[in-house]
Design an enzyme around this catalytic site. Structure first.
Site: not given
Ligand SMILES: Cc1cc2nc3c(=O)[nH]c(=O)nc-3n(C[C@H](O)[C@H](O)[C@H](O)COP(=O)(O)OP(=O)(O)OC[C@H]3O[C@@H](n4cnc5c(N)ncnc54)[C@H](O)[C@@H]3O)c2cc1C
Lengths: 710, 328
Positions: A462, A601, A603, A605-606, A610, A676-677
């Site tokens: 997503i 971690i 990646n 970069k991504t 996030q 993410g959260e």
């Protein structure tokens, strides 16, 4: 031959497709015979449809069908009217009952979207109106203990112990409802094959759960439903479930025996796909004069819907984030005539952290103590709720790094005294925690003769860059370049994976990818008669020697008993510098530093992206976002992008993401926790606390708009 | 959206004739407001007269007078060199509005006539005297945070949302219009109306009249000016309150002054009494505070916009301070 790819910064493997228009979203598939569906909203807030007139709409150009409860084909999984609708969910076109304003009463299908839109405006209805409740605060007295889940009162030590503490804070914090509003609208395209197979392109965070939901609705075998959702233009939790209109699209396709594409309008995105519920949280915190916590009481009332219960974990954070001998929580919901909420990024944990972290800040001022010192003084070295050791916790390091980066020493301990011209300057901190979960997942791998690798799993992306992270994990384990690896997702025919939510995708699916790569190496070693753990593998050579065009295998993966021995969380500390204009209340967030203990971690970069995205969401939560209902009508007065304010680019400062990056090997073989959260949890209180530090104004009702600061 | 006829005449006279053919015809300029209203069923024209081919696209300097054609886009006005040098207040106000994309489409005439953003006007299921005369005012006892504190009536408490209009009223602009009858010129202060008993009429423009241009007379306001807009986010939001300040200062004395506010009334709100007070005064924060008090005389707030009673004077003070150089 293992390669240290995990921890690299790999650009999105599908980035090019996304920026060149090559990525196709669920509303972009052209299928022969495609028709277009537009929903007609009710204009009352509670009651029943007395009559509905579709004749004019049916005669409008291009109209194929107008579906209402009067002519809808029954959805087999919809039972006849239950006496108690709560927790059963909304069933569109099943009966004439209206539970909230803008609830769809008809679905117009036409040969173009524009014609369907026009015809939808021609459907009229009369209603039997009944009294309704939409005002959250006025209906707090009608709150109930949730029926589902475990929302019993929690007590550690003594309840309400804060009341007898020498220094105490007793305050209420109010959060408005906030809309997910991902950029991509919710669109569902559905069609039935002659053999009874259902194919659906939809915006989904979990293709397998969508598959199950539709199979249940139509009482067909799960395997006869195909869900495609390869690209999702943001969701933030609004696609965690299958919504009634998605079932309606499939139902309509069946009725007219043609493909139907049902697109929600931006306005309908404000009423039909959930939101963060309004919540009022009463906090009581007590401490000794030197800042030792005595008790925390966290009581939350949260908005829910009359036709379906919604709950979230807003109070839980107060049980374990700080070492308080006494802690108790209470949680209730207030059912209203509104659409049902849905988890929104950071969900209840972000809501709860707003109350706890603001109250703690208030306590720090009452104690005349630095907010970081107060947190350190009450640092929980083990989980006081579960009575277990943490699997890992580096929150202390987060405080340190964040304080250094933001320039905490520039913070004045007296609010309203740090000025730059007409602007008041303030600094704030807000912390958060989010469970580090790991769910069952499977992955399939195929090694080809040219040494390239394809991996598949029915997970979603997503936005975090799931495929990219999976490629890095595989590159790391297999010791081959990322360019040689492809990863397929968003397709329900792939090996089963959990829904993308709860920050658990890398932990769950990443572990499956890790395991399937190891399994592949093992298989190759077995084939060549090498020891299992031999790392010296030349993939092309082995396949050639073995005369194999490819090798494939599928591997499942799940969490271990460690989850019973340790308490597992990601932790974050957010630091904010804010400037507020002394006369006009205009605000500028000058800097955000987000320091996160999220394990290893994968990646960089991504993951940083996030963190930045989550901080932007937190800025919206703190400063601009609020959905407002006129309770006389039960209708939103700002259900559009002009009046409902998400932050604009000019509102967003430099956001710096710092990772502690220490692996937690108790959770999964990768050592990851989840981001993410946690990227959003703690941002809003950090801002509110910085605003207080700048202005001396304690704003306990979000959003902190200029009018509250003058 | 309903079905409608669409014509695109090349002559001003043709456009006026064409719009008069149908009782329910509208001019279409940039379309950034009208098309939205059509999509929501608030305006349902039988005929659209697209005026984009009319020769009304020039910015002219007529002996120091500025003339802006009705079809000049908001971006073109704001970026125009002569405007920036001589009427910087206008550039600032336009740039404070909407987004670059919208300003590229929006025209001078269209901006003048944009409708209110009152949520009750926008929702066809709710009462609104402006949309359906006699249906009641939804905002009066509803959600009225964005609403008027000056000049409202019990029929309507909506505000004019334009930023450009606030600057134009301060700059004593004139609106040139052509219609089925003779062409005429309307002083800016008389162009927009207060709601009174007829909130359905935003302006004094007559049916079928076309705005052709706007004139701004020469004035010594090239230096000490400021447009300050306070809003819920840094850009792309309508004003909670805005203030347009143009000062002519010599030796720290205010020789001439023009003041107007936005987000506070059904029309751009000119502050003539405050101007009179400030004329001849020495620049000082105290004077500005007194001025702001005068500006607020007669203000009346509703349930959700009480903050404007404080935000409006504060905004004016800050704009005066910035314009006069008291703060940077
Ligand atoms: C999301 C959003 C945010 C915005 N934010 C702001 C803001 O912050 N500040 C601000 O000031 N504005 C803002 N705007 C409004 C924008 O400035 C107006 O929509 C624009 O100026 C209208 O100009 P237009 O040429 O597109 O008008 P149109 O939509 O073409 O026309 C508007 C009206 O004027 C009539 N008309 C147009 N030209 C003439 C003419 N020459 N003679 C007679 N009648 C005419 C039309 O018939 C119609 O009734 C915003 C708009 C949107 C959509």
């Amino acid at each position: 031959m293992k390669k240290d790819a995990i921890g690299d910064s790999l650009s999105r493997v599908d980035g090019r497709l996304k920026v060149t228009g090559g990525a196709k979203y669920s509303g972009e598939f052209k299928i022969t015979g495609l028709t277009y569906g537009v929903l007609v909203p009710a204009t009352i807030t509670n009651g029943t449809i007395a009559s509905i007139d579709t004749k004019v709409a049916e005669r409008a150009p291009g109209v194929i069908k107008v579906i209402t409860y009067l002519n809808a084909a029954k959805v087999p999984g919809y039972q006849p009217n239950e006496s108690k609708p709560a927790s059963k969910g909304l069933k569109l076109f099943n009966d004439n009952k209206i539970y909230f304003n803008q609830q769809p009463i008809a679905l117009v299908i036409a040969d173009t979207f524009e014609r369907a839109t026009y015809a939808a405006s021609l459907v009229t209805a009369t209603y039997q109106k009944e009294p309704f409740k939409t005002n959250f605060q006025k209906n707090i007295d009608n709150s109930v203990v949730p029926q589902g889940g475990n929302y019993k009162d929690y007590i550690r030590g003594e309840a309400d112990a804060y009341k007898n503490a020498p220094v105490k804070i007793e305050q209420a914090y109010l959060l408005p409802s906030e809309m997910h509003n991902p950029m991509e609208l919710h669109v569902t395209t559905a069609f039935w094959n002659a053999d009874g197979k259902l194919t659906v392109f939809t915006k989904s965070q979990g293709v397998i759960s969508s598959q199950k939901a539709l199979a249940n609705a139509f009482k067909i075998e799960q395997s006869t439903v195909q869900i495609n959702s390869r690209f999702v233009g943001g969701a933030f939790g609004s696609s965690l479930r299958t919504w009634p209109h998605e079932i309606a699209a499939a139902q309509a396709a069946k009725m007219i025996n043609r493909p139907v594409r049902l697109t929600l309008t931006r306005e309908q995105m404000f009423t039909l796909v959930g939101y963060r519920p309004q919540t009022i949280q009463k906090m009581g915190i007590g401490a000794t004069p030197d800042g030792q916590l005595i008790g925390i009481t966290h009581e939350s009332h949260s908005q829910s819907a009359v036709y379906e219960e919604f709950t979230e974990r807003s109070v839980n954070v107060s049980r374990f984030l700080y070492a308080s001998p006494n802690a108790n929580t209470r949680y209730k919901v207030v059912p209203l005539h509104v659409g049902v909420p849905a988890p929104m990024r950071g969900p209840g944990e972000a809501t709860g952290a707003f109350a706890l972290e603001c109250a703690l800040d208030e306590l720090a001022y009452a104690l005349n103590m630095d907010p970081i010192a107060l947190r350190l003084k009450n640092y929980a070295d083990a989980d006081p709720e579960k009575n277990l050791p943490w699997s890992s916790k580096y929150l202390r390091e987060c405080y340190q790094k964040g304080a250094d980066k933001i320039g905490w020493e520039k913070r004045s301990s007296k609010p309203g005294t740090n000025r730059e011209g007409d602007w008041l300057v303030g600094y704030g901190i807000g912390c958060g925690a989010f469970g580090a979960y790991r769910n069952k997942a499977q992955a399939y791998i195929k090694l080809l003769a040219d040494g390239s690798v394809n991996i598949k799993s029915a997970t979603s992306d997503i936005g975090p860059g799931t495929g990219t992270s999976m490629v890095l994990i595989a590159a790391d384990i297999l010791g081959i370049p990322a360019e040689k690896i492809t990863f397929d997702l968003g397709d329900s025919s792939l090996p089963e994976a959990p829904t993308q939510g709860g920050s658990a995708t890398v932990s769950s699916v990443g572990s499956a990818v890790h395991d399937v790569c190891l399994a592949l190496k093992k298989k190759l070693n077995t084939l060549t008669g090498k020891p299992e753990n031999n790392e010296d593998l030349d993939y092309v050579k082995i396949l050639k020697q073995q005369n194999l065009p490819f090798i494939e295998l599928t591997q499942g993966s799940e969490g271990t008993d460690e989850a019973k021995k340790y308490s597992m969380y990601s932790f974050s500390a957010h630091f904010v510098e804010v400037h507020v204009h002394a006369l006009t209340g205009a605000w500028r967030i000058k800097k955000v530093v987000a320091v996160v203990d999220a394990g290893k971690i994968v990646n960089n970069k991504t993951a940083s992206s996030q963190m930045i995205g989550g901080a932007v969401g937190g800025i919206g939560m703190a400063m601009t976002e609020e959905a407002i209902i006129d309770d006389r009508f039960g209708r939103l007065v700002n259900g559009n992008f002009a009046d409902y304010h998400v932050p604009v680019n000019a509102d967003i400062p430099q956001i710096e993401a710092i990772f502690i990056n220490k692996p937690d090997m108790h959770i999964n073989p990768l050592g990851t926790k989840g981001i993410g959260e946690i990227s959003l949890i703690g941002v809003a209180p950090a801002i509110a606390n910085a605003v207080y530090n700048a202005t001396g104004k304690r704003i306990r009702e979000l959003p902190i708009t200029p009018d509250k600061l003058i | 959206m309903n079905q409608f006829q669409y014509v695109r005449p090349a002559e001003t006279s043709g456009a006026i004739k064409s719009v008069a053919l149908d009782a329910n015809a509208h001019f279409l300029a940039g379309g950034t407001n009208l098309v939205d209203l059509m999509k929501m069923g608030i305006v349902t024209p039988e005929r659209l007269v697209d005026i984009n081919n009319l020769p009304l696209k020039k910015i002219e300097n007529i002996q120091g007078h500025l003339r802006i054609g009705a079809l000049v886009t908001n971006t073109q006005v704001a970026e125009n060199k002569f405007v920036k040098e001589n009427f910087p207040l206008l550039s600032m106000a336009i740039n404070a509005g909407a987004s670059p994309q919208l300003r590229n489409m929006a025209t001078t005439g269209g901006n003048l006539l944009q409708r209110t953003r009152c949520p009750y006007f926008f929702d066809t299921t709710m009462p609104c005297n402006k949309r359906v005369p006699g249906s009641g005012c939804g905002a009066l006892e509803g959600y009225n945070r964005m609403h008027a504190i000056f000049g409202a009536s019990d029929k309507c408490i909506a505000v004019n949302p334009s930023d450009m209009n606030v600057a134009l009223t301060a700059l004593n602009a004139f609106v040139h219009v052509s219609g089925p009858k003779a062409a005429r010129t309307i002083p800016f202060a008389d162009f927009h109306r207060l709601p009174g008993d007829h909130p359905e009429q935003d302006t004094t423009l007559q049916k079928n009249e076309l705005i052709t241009s706007i004139d701004i007379p020469t004035a010594p306001f090239s230096k000490n000016v400021h447009y300050l807009k306070v809003r819920d986010r840094s850009s792309y939001a309508f004003a909670l309150v805005s203030a347009a300040v143009a000062l002519h200062i010599e030796n720290n004395t205010i020789k001439d002054v023009r003041l107007a506010m936005g987000g506070v009334a059904h029309k751009p709100w000119r502050l003539t009494a405050t101007e009179t007070f400030l004329k001849g005064k020495t620049v000082s924060e105290d004077t500005f505070k007194q001025a702001a008090q005068i500006a607020m005389e007669g203000a009346k707030a509703y349930e959700h916009n009480k903050f404007k009673l404080k935000l409006a004077p504060n905004t004016l003070i800050q704009a005066l301070k910035t314009a006069s150089g008291l703060t940077v």
